[in-house]
Design a protein around this motif. Structure first.
Motif, PDB file in Angstrom:
ATOM      1  N   VAL A  77     -22.578  66.218 -61.702  1.00 57.94           N
ATOM      2  CA  VAL A  77     -21.648  65.309 -61.021  1.00 57.94           C
ATOM      3  C   VAL A  77     -22.317  64.069 -60.432  1.00 57.94           C
ATOM      4  O   VAL A  77     -21.690  63.011 -60.334  1.00 57.94           O
ATOM      5  CB  VAL A  77     -20.843  66.043 -59.927  1.00 57.94           C
ATOM      6  CG1 VAL A  77     -20.034  67.176 -60.520  1.00 57.94           C
ATOM      7  CG2 VAL A  77     -21.741  66.559 -58.816  1.00 57.94           C
ATOM      8  N   ASP A  78     -23.571  64.178 -60.024  1.00 60.36           N
ATOM      9  CA  ASP A  78     -24.231  63.025 -59.397  1.00 60.36           C
ATOM     10  C   ASP A  78     -24.593  61.975 -60.443  1.00 60.36           C
ATOM     11  O   ASP A  78     -24.959  62.314 -61.573  1.00 60.36           O
ATOM     12  CB  ASP A  78     -25.494  63.458 -58.639  1.00 60.36           C
ATOM     13  CG  ASP A  78     -25.169  64.264 -57.384  1.00 60.36           C
ATOM     14  OD1 ASP A  78     -23.992  64.272 -56.970  1.00 60.36           O
ATOM     15  OD2 ASP A  78     -26.094  64.881 -56.835  1.00 60.36           O
ATOM     16  N   GLU A  79     -24.512  60.720 -60.036  1.00 63.95           N
ATOM     17  CA  GLU A  79     -24.785  59.615 -60.963  1.00 63.95           C
ATOM     18  C   GLU A  79     -26.165  59.007 -60.775  1.00 63.95           C
ATOM     19  O   GLU A  79     -26.767  58.541 -61.728  1.00 63.95           O
ATOM     20  CB  GLU A  79     -23.717  58.516 -60.789  1.00 63.95           C
ATOM     21  CG  GLU A  79     -22.317  58.942 -61.202  1.00 63.95           C
ATOM     22  CD  GLU A  79     -22.235  59.324 -62.668  1.00 63.95           C
ATOM     23  OE1 GLU A  79     -22.897  58.667 -63.496  1.00 63.95           O
ATOM     24  OE2 GLU A  79     -21.516  60.291 -62.986  1.00 63.95           O
ATOM     25  N   ARG A  80     -26.665  58.973 -59.536  1.00 63.01           N
ATOM     26  CA  ARG A  80     -27.941  58.307 -59.233  1.00 63.01           C
ATOM     27  C   ARG A  80     -28.995  59.358 -58.911  1.00 63.01           C
ATOM     28  O   ARG A  80     -28.974  59.966 -57.838  1.00 63.01           O
ATOM     29  CB  ARG A  80     -27.772  57.319 -58.069  1.00 63.01           C
ATOM     30  CG  ARG A  80     -26.812  56.177 -58.400  1.00 63.01           C
ATOM     31  CD  ARG A  80     -26.672  55.181 -57.257  1.00 63.01           C
ATOM     32  NE  ARG A  80     -26.333  55.796 -55.980  1.00 63.01           N
ATOM     33  CZ  ARG A  80     -25.121  56.229 -55.648  1.00 63.01           C
ATOM     34  NH1 ARG A  80     -24.121  56.116 -56.499  1.00 63.01           N
ATOM     35  NH2 ARG A  80     -24.903  56.764 -54.452  1.00 63.01           N
ATOM     36  N   ILE A  81     -29.895  59.550 -59.860  1.00 63.50           N
ATOM     37  CA  ILE A  81     -30.861  60.640 -59.781  1.00 63.50           C
ATOM     38  C   ILE A  81     -32.282  60.077 -59.723  1.00 63.50           C
ATOM     39  O   ILE A  81     -32.657  59.215 -60.520  1.00 63.50           O
ATOM     40  CB  ILE A  81     -30.704  61.583 -60.999  1.00 63.50           C
ATOM     41  CG1 ILE A  81     -29.297  62.204 -60.976  1.00 63.50           C
ATOM     42  CG2 ILE A  81     -31.782  62.666 -60.998  1.00 63.50           C
ATOM     43  CD1 ILE A  81     -28.948  62.989 -62.211  1.00 63.50           C
ATOM     44  N   GLY A  82     -33.060  60.568 -58.766  1.00 63.92           N
ATOM     45  CA  GLY A  82     -34.468  60.205 -58.662  1.00 63.92           C
ATOM     46  C   GLY A  82     -35.312  61.232 -59.391  1.00 63.92           C
ATOM     47  O   GLY A  82     -35.057  62.439 -59.312  1.00 63.92           O
ATOM     48  N   ALA A  83     -36.312  60.772 -60.117  1.00 62.89           N
ATOM     49  CA  ALA A  83     -37.185  61.662 -60.874  1.00 62.89           C
ATOM     50  C   ALA A  83     -38.626  61.199 -60.672  1.00 62.89           C
ATOM     51  O   ALA A  83     -38.926  60.455 -59.738  1.00 62.89           O
ATOM     52  CB  ALA A  83     -36.789  61.664 -62.352  1.00 62.89           C
ATOM     53  N   TYR A  84     -39.538  61.640 -61.523  1.00 62.39           N
ATOM     54  CA  TYR A  84     -40.935  61.219 -61.415  1.00 62.39           C
ATOM     55  C   TYR A  84     -41.598  61.291 -62.784  1.00 62.39           C
ATOM     56  O   TYR A  84     -41.133  61.999 -63.675  1.00 62.39           O
ATOM     57  CB  TYR A  84     -41.709  62.098 -60.411  1.00 62.39           C
ATOM     58  CG  TYR A  84     -41.780  63.565 -60.801  1.00 62.39           C
ATOM     59  CD1 TYR A  84     -42.770  64.044 -61.659  1.00 62.39           C
ATOM     60  CD2 TYR A  84     -40.858  64.493 -60.303  1.00 62.39           C
ATOM     61  CE1 TYR A  84     -42.835  65.382 -62.026  1.00 62.39           C
ATOM     62  CE2 TYR A  84     -40.911  65.827 -60.660  1.00 62.39           C
ATOM     63  CZ  TYR A  84     -41.910  66.266 -61.521  1.00 62.39           C
ATOM     64  OH  TYR A  84     -41.959  67.591 -61.888  1.00 62.39           O
ATOM     65  N   PHE A  85     -42.670  60.532 -62.963  1.00 59.14           N
ATOM     66  CA  PHE A  85     -43.522  60.631 -64.136  1.00 59.14           C
ATOM     67  C   PHE A  85     -44.520  61.753 -63.891  1.00 59.14           C
ATOM     68  O   PHE A  85     -45.264  61.720 -62.908  1.00 59.14           O
ATOM     69  CB  PHE A  85     -44.310  59.330 -64.347  1.00 59.14           C
ATOM     70  CG  PHE A  85     -43.737  58.432 -65.397  1.00 59.14           C
ATOM     71  CD1 PHE A  85     -43.773  58.799 -66.729  1.00 59.14           C
ATOM     72  CD2 PHE A  85     -43.177  57.216 -65.057  1.00 59.14           C
ATOM     73  CE1 PHE A  85     -43.249  57.968 -67.702  1.00 59.14           C
ATOM     74  CE2 PHE A  85     -42.653  56.378 -66.018  1.00 59.14           C
ATOM     75  CZ  PHE A  85     -42.686  56.752 -67.347  1.00 59.14           C
ATOM     76  N   ALA A  86     -44.571  62.749 -64.747  1.00 63.67           N
ATOM     77  CA  ALA A  86     -45.516  63.853 -64.574  1.00 63.67           C
ATOM     78  C   ALA A  86     -46.938  63.384 -64.875  1.00 63.67           C
ATOM     79  O   ALA A  86     -47.201  62.813 -65.936  1.00 63.67           O
ATOM     80  CB  ALA A  86     -45.146  65.014 -65.485  1.00 63.67           C
TER      81      ALA A  86
END
Length: 199
Positions: free
Chosen positions: A45-54
């Motif tokens: 449902v969420d549109e704005r997702i924070g992630a990371y470069f492994a």
């Protein structure tokens, strides 16, 4: 476990353990991680997702990123400043990236395109160690804790939802939190999704 020396020794042990994971196991773990995260309603449902470069053996998010793109999500990756604060840059397949001073790839975007951590809805957070109460052992720089400090005063879970990402072997029995540590709401490993809000 709360002395600086004990934390450094634990960091070193977990770094070495993570670095020793064979390639086939890394690939399998990335598949398992996506399976676990797909149980999370917020990923849908969420549109704005924070992630990371492994980097340095971190559990890879490449399958999660591809899944989010297929779902039309806005992926954002962290950009660190000199004040130990993170802001986040929109990341697409066409976004140029370049290693920062720590060797971590960052999106190359104009400063006015960076967004504040509070504008994200779901953030996938890298870690070195964790316990089931949502305490996170990071890398010692304090970037995530200072950037998400506003959540310390919030009734949790709040927005953004913080989900720690790590291999199951990175779990420790207990981590004594520092006053500035920001708890995780959930932790996703290749084997399970742990709800820390019930701990």
């Amino acid at each position: 476990m709360n002395t600086p020396t004990a934390r450094q020794e634990l960091r070193q042990r977990l770094r070495e353990q993570r670095a020793a994971v064979p390639a086939a196991q890394r690939i399998g773990a990335a598949v398992g991680l996506l399976e676990q995260l797909r149980q999370l309603p917020e990923l849908t449902v969420d549109e704005r997702i924070g992630a990371y470069f492994a980097v340095n053996g971190e559990l890879s998010l490449h399958l999660v990123v591809a899944h989010c793109w297929r779902q039309g999500k806005q992926l954002h990756l962290p950009v660190a400043d000199a004040k130990r604060q993170l802001r986040f840059a929109r990341y697409t397949a066409d976004t140029p990236v370049q290693p920062n001073r720590f060797g971590i790839p960052e999106p190359q975007v104009a400063a006015n395109q960076l967004v504040a951590p509070a504008s994200l809805e779901l953030v996938l957070v890298p870690l070195l160690g964790f316990d089931r109460r949502g305490h996170r052992l990071g890398y010692g720089g304090g970037f995530y804790d200072s950037s998400f400090a506003f959540l310390q005063q919030a009734e949790r879970p709040a927005t953004p939802l913080l989900v720690g990402i790590g291999y199951s072997f990175q779990e420790v029995d207990t981590l004594a939190p520092e006053s500035w540590d920001v708890k995780l709401d959930l932790i996703a490993t290749e084997r399970e999704l742990i709800d820390c809000t019930q701990a």
